[in-house]
Design an enzyme around this catalytic site. Structure first.
Site, PDB file in Angstrom:
ATOM      1  N   ASP A   7      46.430  32.208  37.420  1.00 29.31           N
ATOM      2  CA  ASP A   7      45.740  32.293  38.450  1.00 29.31           C
ATOM      3  C   ASP A   7      44.263  33.446  37.276  1.00 29.31           C
ATOM      4  O   ASP A   7      45.335  33.336  36.192  1.00 29.31           O
ATOM      5  CB  ASP A   7      46.401  33.715  39.721  1.00 29.31           C
ATOM      6  CG  ASP A   7      44.911  34.841  39.621  1.00 29.31           C
ATOM      7  OD1 ASP A   7      44.112  34.410  40.020  1.00 29.31           O
ATOM      8  OD2 ASP A   7      45.944  35.775  40.212  1.00 29.31           O
ATOM      9  N   ASP A   9      42.363  37.129  37.871  1.00 37.41           N
ATOM     10  CA  ASP A   9      42.050  38.713  37.949  1.00 37.41           C
ATOM     11  C   ASP A   9      43.760  39.003  38.706  1.00 37.41           C
ATOM     12  O   ASP A   9      44.701  38.532  39.449  1.00 37.41           O
ATOM     13  CB  ASP A   9      41.784  38.719  39.522  1.00 37.41           C
ATOM     14  CG  ASP A   9      40.038  38.243  39.643  1.00 37.41           C
ATOM     15  OD1 ASP A   9      39.791  38.937  37.569  1.00 37.41           O
ATOM     16  OD2 ASP A   9      39.604  37.686  40.220  1.00 37.41           O
TER      17      ASP A   9
HETATM   18 MG   LIG Z   1      44.875  37.185  41.115  1.00 39.32          MG
END
Ligand SMILES: [Mg+2]
Length: 185
Positions: A7, A9
């Site tokens: 991922d 963020d």
């Molecule tokens: Mg995230």
């Protein structure tokens, strides 16, 4: 090579929306003030259209910082694993602005992780449809797909999830990239 889905963020970088919302409101909120996954929930309703304009004119990735040691560890992992960066780009507050969000994400990844081929970026919301051997995410929902190893990156919205619940979901909590290095290399 094993397929590793990572991922963006709150895993590669952090605090973008927090700092951007504070810049917009002139406040000094901390992550835990949001009380949810979405920092933007702190924005009062009457300021909403102004906020959308602010989002359109600014780049949330100008407000982030990289997670400590991420570039160094990712570079090493990239030699052993088939790495994909999977990130959701749909801007919840106004779907029409998602194209801007995608562009800002692309440029940040391209600039900060030059050793990852842009063909390995996946812009997606439902990550569970991607097959993976290992997943790293700060969102429990986004770790729902199958995988041998699932690492939950500690973030403000998941700190209170108990060890018992993590075990039930086959999740291992990690607090930083050095811990990820220890587990995966
Ligand atoms: Mg995230």
């Amino acid at each position: 090579m094993k397929k590793l889905i990572i991922d963006m963020d709150d895993v590669l970088c952090e605090k973008g929306f927090l700092r951007m919302v504070n810049a917009f409101l002139g406040t000094d909120y901390q992550e835990e003030d949001a009380g949810s996954y979405y920092i933007n929930d702190l924005i009062p309703k009457e300021k909403f259209s102004e906020w959308l304009q602010f989002f359109e004119e600014n780049n949330v990735y100008d407000y982030v910082n990289l997670k400590e040691n991420v570039q160094e560890v990712l570079k090493k992992l990239n030699e052993t694993y088939d790495i994909y960066i999977a990130t959701s780009y749909v801007f919840r507050d106004d779907n029409q602005l998602s194209g801007k969000s995608l562009k800002d994400k692309f440029e940040y990844l391209y600039k900060n992780f030059p050793f990852i081929n842009p063909e390995k970026y996946i812009f997606i919301t439902n990550k569970e449809i991607i097959k993976a051997d290992i997943r790293i995410d700060d969102s429990i929902q986004k770790l729902e797909g199958d995988a041998e190893i699932k690492l939950l990156f500690t973030a403000y919205h998941n700190v209170n999830i108990s060890e018992e619940e993590l075990k039930k979901k086959n999740l291992i909590r990690v607090n930083d990239w050095k811990e990820i290095e220890k587990i995966l290399l």
